[in-house]
Structure formats: C-alpha cells, structure tokens
Design a protein around this motif. Sequence first.
Motif, PDB file in Angstrom:
ATOM      1  N   LEU A  86      -5.992  18.610  71.867  1.00 33.31           N
ATOM      2  CA  LEU A  86      -6.043  17.573  70.839  1.00 33.31           C
ATOM      3  C   LEU A  86      -4.871  16.600  70.915  1.00 33.31           C
ATOM      4  CD1 LEU A  86      -7.157  19.753  67.786  1.00 33.31           C
ATOM      5  CD2 LEU A  86      -8.511  17.974  68.911  1.00 33.31           C
ATOM      6  N   LEU A  87      -3.916  16.836  71.801  1.00 34.77           N
ATOM      7  CA  LEU A  87      -2.758  15.942  71.888  1.00 34.77           C
ATOM      8  C   LEU A  87      -3.194  14.551  72.346  1.00 34.77           C
ATOM      9  CD1 LEU A  87      -0.127  18.320  73.533  1.00 34.77           C
ATOM     10  CD2 LEU A  87      -0.198  17.552  71.150  1.00 34.77           C
ATOM     11  N   THR A  88      -2.857  13.544  71.567  1.00 29.50           N
ATOM     12  CA  THR A  88      -3.239  12.164  71.873  1.00 29.50           C
ATOM     13  C   THR A  88      -2.199  11.517  72.791  1.00 29.50           C
ATOM     14  OG1 THR A  88      -4.293  11.978  69.707  1.00 29.50           O
ATOM     15  CG2 THR A  88      -3.809   9.933  70.859  1.00 29.50           C
ATOM     16  N   ASP A  89      -2.661  11.030  73.940  1.00 27.93           N
ATOM     17  CA  ASP A  89      -1.809  10.296  74.885  1.00 27.93           C
ATOM     18  C   ASP A  89      -0.688  11.141  75.477  1.00 27.93           C
ATOM     19  OD1 ASP A  89      -3.307   7.984  74.499  1.00 27.93           O
ATOM     20  OD2 ASP A  89      -2.077   7.343  72.800  1.00 27.93           O
ATOM     21  N   LEU A  90      -0.819  12.466  75.435  1.00 28.58           N
ATOM     22  CA  LEU A  90       0.099  13.350  76.139  1.00 28.58           C
ATOM     23  C   LEU A  90      -0.720  14.244  77.063  1.00 28.58           C
ATOM     24  CD1 LEU A  90       2.682  14.568  73.445  1.00 28.58           C
ATOM     25  CD2 LEU A  90       2.999  12.818  75.199  1.00 28.58           C
ATOM     26  N   HIS A  91      -0.147  14.590  78.209  1.00 31.83           N
ATOM     27  CA  HIS A  91      -0.868  15.410  79.175  1.00 31.83           C
ATOM     28  C   HIS A  91      -0.178  16.748  79.369  1.00 31.83           C
ATOM     29  CE1 HIS A  91      -3.463  12.078  80.096  1.00 31.83           C
ATOM     30  NE2 HIS A  91      -2.434  11.314  80.406  1.00 31.83           N
ATOM     31  N   VAL A  92      -0.970  17.764  79.706  1.00 30.94           N
ATOM     32  CA  VAL A  92      -0.447  19.117  79.862  1.00 30.94           C
ATOM     33  C   VAL A  92      -1.121  19.805  81.050  1.00 30.94           C
ATOM     34  CG1 VAL A  92       0.087  19.445  77.414  1.00 30.94           C
ATOM     35  CG2 VAL A  92      -2.198  20.031  78.287  1.00 30.94           C
ATOM     36  N   ASP A  93      -0.480  20.866  81.534  1.00 31.80           N
ATOM     37  CA  ASP A  93      -1.139  21.818  82.405  1.00 31.80           C
ATOM     38  C   ASP A  93      -0.549  23.196  82.103  1.00 31.80           C
ATOM     39  OD1 ASP A  93       1.290  21.994  83.673  1.00 31.80           O
ATOM     40  OD2 ASP A  93       0.648  21.071  85.544  1.00 31.80           O
ATOM     41  N   ARG A  94      -1.103  24.229  82.742  1.00 31.88           N
ATOM     42  CA  ARG A  94      -0.638  25.572  82.438  1.00 31.88           C
ATOM     43  C   ARG A  94       0.054  26.154  83.657  1.00 31.88           C
ATOM     44  NH1 ARG A  94      -4.750  29.163  79.299  1.00 31.88           N
ATOM     45  NH2 ARG A  94      -5.918  29.085  81.248  1.00 31.88           N
ATOM     46  N   ALA A  95       1.299  26.562  83.470  1.00 31.90           N
ATOM     47  CA  ALA A  95       2.084  27.188  84.526  1.00 31.90           C
ATOM     48  C   ALA A  95       2.141  28.698  84.266  1.00 31.90           C
ATOM     49  CB  ALA A  95       3.491  26.592  84.551  1.00 31.90           C
ATOM     50  N   SER A  96       2.863  29.428  85.082  1.00 35.99           N
ATOM     51  CA  SER A  96       2.960  30.877  84.918  1.00 35.99           C
ATOM     52  C   SER A  96       3.605  31.260  83.587  1.00 35.99           C
ATOM     53  CB  SER A  96       3.769  31.476  86.075  1.00 35.99           C
ATOM     54  OG  SER A  96       5.085  30.919  86.095  1.00 35.99           O
ATOM     55  N   PHE A  97       4.451  30.370  83.054  1.00 35.06           N
ATOM     56  CA  PHE A  97       5.151  30.661  81.804  1.00 35.06           C
ATOM     57  C   PHE A  97       4.457  30.046  80.591  1.00 35.06           C
ATOM     58  CE2 PHE A  97       7.146  27.169  84.154  1.00 35.06           C
ATOM     59  CZ  PHE A  97       6.977  26.118  83.278  1.00 35.06           C
ATOM     60  N   GLY A  98       3.302  29.425  80.773  1.00 27.17           N
ATOM     61  CA  GLY A  98       2.573  28.859  79.643  1.00 27.17           C
ATOM     62  C   GLY A  98       2.298  27.379  79.830  1.00 27.17           C
ATOM     63  N   TRP A  99       2.027  26.686  78.722  1.00 31.15           N
ATOM     64  CA  TRP A  99       1.672  25.266  78.769  1.00 31.15           C
ATOM     65  C   TRP A  99       2.916  24.389  78.869  1.00 31.15           C
ATOM     66  CZ3 TRP A  99      -3.200  23.560  79.311  1.00 31.15           C
ATOM     67  CH2 TRP A  99      -4.248  24.459  79.007  1.00 31.15           C
ATOM     68  N   ARG A 100       2.805  23.308  79.670  1.00 30.43           N
ATOM     69  CA  ARG A 100       3.921  22.378  79.813  1.00 30.43           C
ATOM     70  C   ARG A 100       3.396  20.947  79.806  1.00 30.43           C
ATOM     71  NH1 ARG A 100       5.674  22.769  86.229  1.00 30.43           N
ATOM     72  NH2 ARG A 100       3.615  22.279  87.095  1.00 30.43           N
ATOM     73  N   LEU A 101       4.242  20.022  79.397  1.00 25.40           N
ATOM     74  CA  LEU A 101       3.905  18.603  79.410  1.00 25.40           C
ATOM     75  C   LEU A 101       3.978  18.081  80.839  1.00 25.40           C
ATOM     76  CD1 LEU A 101       5.946  17.366  76.310  1.00 25.40           C
ATOM     77  CD2 LEU A 101       3.539  18.026  76.396  1.00 25.40           C
ATOM     78  N   THR A 102       3.056  17.178  81.182  1.00 24.79           N
ATOM     79  CA  THR A 102       3.034  16.591  82.518  1.00 24.79           C
ATOM     80  C   THR A 102       2.780  15.089  82.399  1.00 24.79           C
ATOM     81  OG1 THR A 102       0.672  17.056  82.744  1.00 24.79           O
ATOM     82  CG2 THR A 102       2.198  18.696  83.617  1.00 24.79           C
ATOM     83  N   SER A 103       2.880  14.393  83.521  1.00 28.05           N
ATOM     84  CA  SER A 103       2.700  12.939  83.513  1.00 28.05           C
ATOM     85  C   SER A 103       1.240  12.533  83.634  1.00 28.05           C
ATOM     86  CB  SER A 103       3.503  12.312  84.650  1.00 28.05           C
ATOM     87  OG  SER A 103       3.092  12.849  85.897  1.00 28.05           O
ATOM     88  N   ALA A 104       0.374  13.455  84.072  1.00 34.76           N
ATOM     89  CA  ALA A 104      -1.044  13.125  84.249  1.00 34.76           C
ATOM     90  C   ALA A 104      -1.895  14.341  83.919  1.00 34.76           C
ATOM     91  CB  ALA A 104      -1.313  12.663  85.684  1.00 34.76           C
ATOM     92  N   ALA A 171      -0.778  15.420  65.342  1.00 35.87           N
ATOM     93  CA  ALA A 171      -1.290  14.957  64.048  1.00 35.87           C
ATOM     94  C   ALA A 171      -2.422  13.960  64.237  1.00 35.87           C
ATOM     95  CB  ALA A 171      -0.155  14.333  63.229  1.00 35.87           C
ATOM     96  N   PHE A 172      -2.243  13.015  65.165  1.00 38.22           N
ATOM     97  CA  PHE A 172      -3.290  12.026  65.427  1.00 38.22           C
ATOM     98  C   PHE A 172      -4.548  12.695  65.987  1.00 38.22           C
ATOM     99  CE2 PHE A 172       0.073   8.478  66.104  1.00 38.22           C
ATOM    100  CZ  PHE A 172       0.143   8.297  64.730  1.00 38.22           C
ATOM    101  N   GLY A 173      -4.360  13.667  66.898  1.00 30.63           N
ATOM    102  CA  GLY A 173      -5.508  14.350  67.488  1.00 30.63           C
ATOM    103  C   GLY A 173      -6.274  15.178  66.475  1.00 30.63           C
ATOM    104  N   LEU A 174      -5.564  15.872  65.610  1.00 32.17           N
ATOM    105  CA  LEU A 174      -6.218  16.636  64.547  1.00 32.17           C
ATOM    106  C   LEU A 174      -7.028  15.720  63.638  1.00 32.17           C
ATOM    107  CD1 LEU A 174      -3.345  19.074  63.489  1.00 32.17           C
ATOM    108  CD2 LEU A 174      -5.604  19.777  64.286  1.00 32.17           C
ATOM    109  N   ALA A 175      -6.413  14.610  63.243  1.00 31.83           N
ATOM    110  CA  ALA A 175      -7.096  13.671  62.349  1.00 31.83           C
ATOM    111  C   ALA A 175      -8.341  13.095  63.018  1.00 31.83           C
ATOM    112  CB  ALA A 175      -6.137  12.552  61.937  1.00 31.83           C
ATOM    113  N   ALA A 176      -8.249  12.793  64.314  1.00 30.38           N
ATOM    114  CA  ALA A 176      -9.395  12.222  65.027  1.00 30.38           C
ATOM    115  C   ALA A 176     -10.543  13.217  65.121  1.00 30.38           C
ATOM    116  CB  ALA A 176      -8.965  11.774  66.428  1.00 30.38           C
TER     117      ALA A 176
END
Length: 377
Positions: A86-104, A171-176
């Motif tokens: 639900l994150l708006t305009d943020l990107h993620v992927d999953r590494a061995s230690f969990g979720w992390r922010l990424t550029s794409a 917050a924006f993603g939840l609202a959307a």
Amino acid sequence: MAETVETPTTLGPAGTTTGVWIPGPRAETGPGSASGASGYIANSPVREAAAAAFTHLGEQLPPVPLSAHRAEDRWGADAIGRAVGLLTDLHVDRASFGWRLTSAAGRDERLESSALSEAFDAIAEYGDGYTGGVQISLPGPWTLVTALSLTSGAPVLGDLGARRDVIQAYAFGLAAFADKLSTLGMQPVVRLVETRLHPVLTGTWPTVSGWATLPAVNETQVYAALQSTLRHLPPALLSLPDFDPLQLQGKEITAAEVVRNSGATAVSVPLASLKAQGWEQLAMISEAGIGTWMGLPPAAGSRPQEVKHWLNRIMTPWNRIGMSTKSLRDFGVLAGEELPMTYPPLLTSVDGDGAKNISTGTMMIAAGLRRAFEEIE
C-alpha cells in the motif's frame, strides 16, 4: 458499480473477526488436476475467505481477507507484505532480513500488489450489493516502520527522513484502498494493529545485529504520525497489545494518555492482557467517549457455544471496578488469529475440515458475544 455511500465519522460497536483467515483445503482430485490427489487450488484461499466473510458475518463487519499461502505445513499470511503493498510512490523488495526500501519495483512488490488486487476483486464479487461495514486489518504505521530497512540494510526507524516518508506514503495508500472499497458501496473500517509503540517510545527496539538498540523516538513525533495517519482514514480502530503503563524519562505514561494523544476514536485490547490497572484504564477510555473493543483469544473460535463464559470473563472485572453492566453494550468484539508480523508468517496448523470450522467458529463467537452485550438489561 455501486455509487459511493456516505462514510460514517464514528465507529459503532460490532462483533467481527480480524483480517486474517485460515481457509479450508479443497479437493483437487478431478482428471484435470495437476496431481490427481488431494491438494490446494493456488488462487482459492482469498476467494474462499471473502465468500465466508459475506455469507456468515453479514452486518458484523466482514473483514477484508488477506491472501493466504502454504508455508511448510501451515497457512501463512504476511501482514507486513500486505502493508508495503500500500506504500504510495515508494518501492520495496524482500531480502534475507526482511523488507527493505529500493529505488525501483521488484518481484516481491509486484506479488504484493497482485495480492491486494486479488483481495479487492474477491470483495467486489462476493460482497456485490452489500452496503455495510468491511474491516481492513493491517499493521499500524510504527509497526510497519520497525519492519522496514533502507537499501543498505540499516533500519528505517533510525532515519528521520525515511520513517517520515514511509508513514506518509502508508497513510495515503491506506486512504486510497479505503476509497476503492467505498466505490463498491461499502463502508470501510480500518483497523491498525500497533504492536510496537512501547519499544519505539522507550528506545528498546533492537538494531539489525541485535547487540544494541535504536534511540527512542520522541513521543511528540510518535503521536503526530498516528494522528496524521488516522486523519486520512474513515472510522478507524487502533489495536494495542495491552494497556500497561509506559515508563518514559522518569515519568509514567498511562494507556489512557497514549490513546488520547494518538487521536484514536476507537481502540481495542486483548482480553488476556488486561490486569487490574488495565481494566481501570479501559474504563477511563470508555468514559472519555472513545470506542472500546475487546479481543478474544484465538482459541475462542474452537468453542463458539461458550458465549456465557466470555461474557462472565469480561463482566466480572468490569463490575469489580465499579462500571455498570449496561455499559458493556457499547463494547465491540474481535476474535480470530492476530496479524502475523514476523517472517516466515505462520498461522496455527490446521488440517482437513478443521480450518473451515475454526473460521466459522470464530465468526460465531464474535457475533454471539456482541449480541449478548446488546441483550444486557
């Protein structure tokens, strides 16, 4: 598509399950099956969950089902994964230690987006014509922040700018997503499960190594983030793990103060976590006009006929602190598995028809106890 209905500004009491489901297995034995033996149909769990919700709960706030998957021998549903989707305009992927922010956007992010789309499509199909409340159960903003890392692996919690961006995007993603449900003619209720306020406020959340802890986040910032998130949402329910006081910088902060400063208009707490002081805090919250919801233990659904037992478990300590039995009419009820916040996200192991029976029993005990409250003279 139905016209958007006017969203209520307050959350009335009701009995409901959480947003996590344990769908039952379906036979896959026909000549067209891959294995020719009993198994699981890949895309069925979320649809079965939606069908059960709208069939059994009716006006009792059917939950938005989270996608389920097989993890070893148990069903799992990753609540953090649903949240990052639900994150708006943020990107993620999953590494061995969990979720992390990424550029794409990566593969894991696309899978989570697909899971949310599947849940929405199932709700639209099985809830066609339904105009009552539906509940979205997801991690609270601070719980999500503690579960995310930067691209480098450093915790988002330790970076002021990153945690601000995550909270705003969430917050924006939840609202959307809530707005999308409103377009179906439904009345969405967002339940935020905030399990990690205590370590965030007290500076006891561990670093990646586990050998140290991250600095405490200023309480003003913590409350401001909660208030900002809740302002974006329709009627929301803030779920806390307990009503124990916080010892912060030489002073004691009560649960009632935390709830008041969060801006929440309704709050829930597990029944099993309440000690004598917790019941007193619950009374203060209730008398302040904040909606109060009680969470039953997950095992309550295995014996849905024991409504009187749970009524007494609540009524006795409530009366002991001088509160009237009639005031229980304003209580909401939650039952079922709590959102799994760890990886791998495993739920209780259930075989055969037991999974379906527990889901049905959980719905029955939540609705039954809520009706018992309404019948109190």
